[in-house]
Design a protein around this motif. Structure first.
Motif, short mmCIF file in Angstrom:
data_model
loop_
_atom_site.label_atom_id
_atom_site.label_comp_id
_atom_site.label_asym_id
_atom_site.label_seq_id
_atom_site.Cartn_x
_atom_site.Cartn_y
_atom_site.Cartn_z
N VAL A 199 -49.46 -24.75 55.28
CA VAL A 199 -50.90 -24.96 55.13
C VAL A 199 -51.21 -26.22 54.31
N LEU A 200 -50.45 -26.43 53.24
CA LEU A 200 -50.71 -27.56 52.36
C LEU A 200 -49.53 -28.52 52.32
N LYS A 201 -49.84 -29.79 52.09
CA LYS A 201 -48.82 -30.83 51.96
C LYS A 201 -49.07 -31.58 50.65
N VAL A 202 -48.01 -32.05 50.02
CA VAL A 202 -48.13 -32.83 48.79
C VAL A 202 -48.89 -34.11 49.11
N GLY A 203 -49.87 -34.44 48.27
CA GLY A 203 -50.68 -35.64 48.46
C GLY A 203 -51.98 -35.37 49.21
N GLU A 204 -52.14 -34.17 49.74
CA GLU A 204 -53.33 -33.80 50.51
C GLU A 204 -54.52 -33.60 49.57
#
Length: 164
Positions: free
Chosen positions: A49-54
């Motif tokens: 669901v989430l990515k680093v830097g998002e």
């Protein structure tokens, strides 16, 4: 920039763990979004669901005395006001059990027992007072304990037969 509970802020995902994601809120402040607060639906792996830097919008749920900031993504999303859930009538196709209050013309319920009007009972003294109820309880309890002891007496210990 001061962060207050209930406020919606934009932040950047700075780290992802198996229990949630850390969000950089700027001004050297970081908060945690628990995995249960990411979405309304079940999430098996938060990395899906989430990515680093998002960039994400979060709602500040709590600020601890130790500086920990609790965040929520799912509560930051403005949902349209949903009307109250429609009321569904209970309909059942199961006919195995009938309503216990239904009676036939003879005054008997559908189960065959006569219906008793509890309000029509005389208000006289109780047939069983507390002492008789207590003595019957104690007798029953003693019988059960005796039976239990008798059944478990030989089952103690490991190997070998009964010991006296």
């Amino acid at each position: 920039m001061s962060i207050e509970v209930g406020e919606k802020v934009t932040g950047t995902v700075s780290g992802i763990t198996n229990f949630g994601a850390f969000i950089d809120l700027g001004d050297r402040k970081t908060g945690l979004v628990h995995i249960s607060e990411v979405s309304d639906s079940f999430i098996k792996d938060i990395k899906d669901v989430l990515k680093v830097g998002e960039q994400v919008t979060v709602k500040v749920m709590s600020i601890g005395d130790d500086g920990k900031i609790g965040l929520s993504i799912r509560r930051a999303v403005d949902k349209p006001a949903e009307p109250a859930a429609p009321v569904r009538e209970r309909t059942s196709s199961y006919q195995g059990r009938r309503d216990s209050n239904s009676t036939n013309s003879s005054g008997r319920s559908s189960s065959g027992y006569q219906k008793i009007d509890r309000g029509a009972r005389n208000a006289g003294p109780k047939k069983e007072d507390f002492d008789s109820l207590m003595s019957s309880f104690l007798k029953d309890s003693d019988d059960r304990l005796t039976s239990l002891k008798r059944n478990t007496e030989g089952k103690r210990g490991g190997r070998g037969g009964r010991r006296n």
